[in-house]
Design an enzyme around this catalytic site. Structure first.
Site, PDB file in Angstrom:
ATOM      1  N   ASP A  38       0.870  -1.170   0.000  1.00  0.00           N
ATOM      2  CA  ASP A  38       0.000   0.000   0.000  1.00  0.00           C
ATOM      3  C   ASP A  38       0.916   1.233   0.000  1.00  0.00           C
ATOM      4  OD1 ASP A  38      -2.195   1.838   0.885  1.00  0.00           O
ATOM      5  OD2 ASP A  38      -1.085   1.762   2.760  1.00  0.00           O
ATOM      6  N   ASP A 237      -1.608  -0.662   6.028  1.00  0.00           N
ATOM      7  CA  ASP A 237      -1.889  -0.053   7.335  1.00  0.00           C
ATOM      8  C   ASP A 237      -3.352   0.367   7.504  1.00  0.00           C
ATOM      9  OD1 ASP A 237      -1.739   2.058   5.417  1.00  0.00           O
ATOM     10  OD2 ASP A 237      -1.620   3.465   7.070  1.00  0.00           O
ATOM     11  N   ASP A 241      -7.095  -1.626   3.542  1.00  0.00           N
ATOM     12  CA  ASP A 241      -6.171  -2.721   3.244  1.00  0.00           C
ATOM     13  C   ASP A 241      -6.593  -4.033   3.884  1.00  0.00           C
ATOM     14  OD1 ASP A 241      -4.456  -0.957   1.852  1.00  0.00           O
ATOM     15  OD2 ASP A 241      -3.623  -0.262   3.754  1.00  0.00           O
TER      16      ASP A 241
HETATM   17  P1  ADP Z   1      -5.229   5.662  -0.506  1.00  0.00           P
HETATM   18  O1  ADP Z   1      -5.258   5.527   1.000  1.00  0.00           O
HETATM   19  O2  ADP Z   1      -4.590   4.469  -1.153  1.00  0.00           O
HETATM   20  O3  ADP Z   1      -4.613   6.949  -0.970  1.00  0.00           O
HETATM   21  P2  ADP Z   1      -8.147   6.368  -0.678  1.00  0.00           P
HETATM   22  O4  ADP Z   1      -9.214   5.499  -1.266  1.00  0.00           O
HETATM   23  O5  ADP Z   1      -8.209   6.639   0.773  1.00  0.00           O
HETATM   24  O6  ADP Z   1      -6.768   5.645  -1.091  1.00  0.00           O
HETATM   25  O7  ADP Z   1      -8.158   7.774  -1.455  1.00  0.00           O
HETATM   26  C1  ADP Z   1      -8.152   7.786  -2.850  1.00  0.00           C
HETATM   27  C2  ADP Z   1      -8.176   9.194  -3.377  1.00  0.00           C
HETATM   28  O8  ADP Z   1      -9.470   9.804  -3.127  1.00  0.00           O
HETATM   29  C3  ADP Z   1      -7.163  10.118  -2.729  1.00  0.00           C
HETATM   30  O9  ADP Z   1      -5.891  10.023  -3.313  1.00  0.00           O
HETATM   31  C4  ADP Z   1      -7.829  11.482  -2.971  1.00  0.00           C
HETATM   32  O10 ADP Z   1      -7.570  11.918  -4.270  1.00  0.00           O
HETATM   33  C5  ADP Z   1      -9.318  11.185  -2.831  1.00  0.00           C
HETATM   34  N1  ADP Z   1      -9.765  11.439  -1.447  1.00  0.00           N
HETATM   35  C6  ADP Z   1     -10.046  10.514  -0.499  1.00  0.00           C
HETATM   36  N2  ADP Z   1     -10.438  11.102   0.657  1.00  0.00           N
HETATM   37  C7  ADP Z   1     -10.392  12.443   0.451  1.00  0.00           C
HETATM   38  C8  ADP Z   1     -10.670  13.609   1.254  1.00  0.00           C
HETATM   39  N3  ADP Z   1     -11.073  13.536   2.530  1.00  0.00           N
HETATM   40  N4  ADP Z   1     -10.523  14.816   0.671  1.00  0.00           N
HETATM   41  C9  ADP Z   1     -10.117  14.926  -0.610  1.00  0.00           C
HETATM   42  N5  ADP Z   1      -9.842  13.883  -1.404  1.00  0.00           N
HETATM   43  C10 ADP Z   1      -9.961  12.660  -0.909  1.00  0.00           C
HETATM   44 MG    MG Z   2      -2.447   3.272   3.682  1.00  0.00          MG
END
Ligand code: ADP
Ligand code: MG
Length: 292
Positions: A38, A237, A241
């Protein structure tokens, strides 16, 4: 492996802060030929900082930060924390957005001052009829530098882009080199955008990256590798995941990670250091070698 060899291996692991939850995990680890990492919180520190504030044409930088902070206040995402820290540093502590909702893999929505707000990636903006050009920012250039561009729209208009960057952990590069020296393929999985992920892949010598992965699809990527005949270790983490950690032949959780990731894993790295994952696989190899 004999019970004694397993005991010695588990004990050596514990000395390094590597917790093998079962004898089986120590035995299976030596068969792994593919490691899936990740990105956020595993390869990187998971504590991103705001690097650029880019208001859309005609928008005000302070209003961008104020509305962004209100939208992000209810979010538990590390990206949200970065925006709140920056807003706080500039004396902005707005109330949380009303009607807050998370859109998995995209961002968050709600209302600020009675007007709808969108906070997320380009995919979210495009789903709402806005394009990158409407924001007047070169989001691709930011992403090519390894930064994550976050887009904000308010009351149906583009408000701007806030770029956030997360520092790679000091030992990630060395750990990836060691995996490759052991003949293990290294794949990085992330919900982050393709260019940002590609920039980090290049910096670290990772073999392959799968970007823009929706949370529910991480497990499927692990399963696809297994179907192709790979023995897969997943290292992660986050809440996202957990299913992939459970699915992998060996699930390895970062000790500083979320409880659900730690519960779903077979091995826990107490120091949150990827070099300890390399040590875990070396330990398994030596335990198996001694008894065969
Ligand atoms: P990872 O932990 O692998 O980065 P996430 O699914 O948590 O994957 O997030 C994917 C994408 O969604 C982020 O890279 C961002 O672009 C967008 N994103 C997620 N949560 C937020 C947030 N609270 N505010 C703005 N963008 C977000
Ligand atoms: Mg992570």
């Amino acid at each position: 492996a004999t019970p004694t060899a397993i005991m010695v291996g588990t004990g050596k692991g514990a000395e390094h802060g590597i917790l093998f939850k079962s004898a089986e995990s120590l035995e299976v680890a030596h068969t792994v030929n593919t490691v899936v990492l990740d990105k956020t919180g595993t390869v990187t520190e998971g504590k991103p900082e705001v690097t650029d504030l880019l208001p859309a044409p005609g928008a005000d930088p302070r209003e961008l930060l104020r509305v962004a902070a209100a939208a992000e206040r209810p979010s538990e995402h590390p990206l949200a924390a970065a925006i709140l820290r920056r807003a706080g540093a500039e004396g902005l502590e707005p109330d949380a957005a009303a009607g807050f909702e998370t859109v998995p893999g995209q961002g968050v929505t709600g209302q600020v001052d009675g007007q709808p707000v969108l906070a997320g990636n380009l995919r979210m903006m495009e789903a709402n009829g806005l394009s990158a050009a409407d924001f007047g920012a070169d989001a691709d250039a930011l992403a090519n530098e390894g930064k994550t561009p976050l887009f904000f729209a308010w009351a149906g208009r583009p408000l701007g882009v806030i770029a956030v960057a997360d520092v790679v952990k000091p030992t990630s590069r060395a750990a990836i080199e060691e995996f490759r020296a052991l003949g293990v393929d290294v794949v990085m999985l992330t919900g982050d955008n393709r260019r940002t992920a590609e920039a980090i892949r290049g910096q670290l010598g990772i073999d392959r990256v799968v970007a823009e992965v929706l949370p529910q699809d991480k497990e499927r990527e692990v399963a696809a590798l297994q179907q192709a005949g790979k023995k897969v270790a997943m290292i992660g983490d986050g809440i996202n995941d957990a299913p992939a950690l459970a699915r992998a032949d060996v699930g390895v959780a970062i000790g500083a990670g979320t409880d659900i990731a730690i519960e779903s894993a077979d091995v826990v790295l107490m120091k949150s250091d990827l070099l300890d994952a390399v040590t875990a696989f070396q330990l398994s190899r030596s335990v198996i070698r001694n008894i065969k």
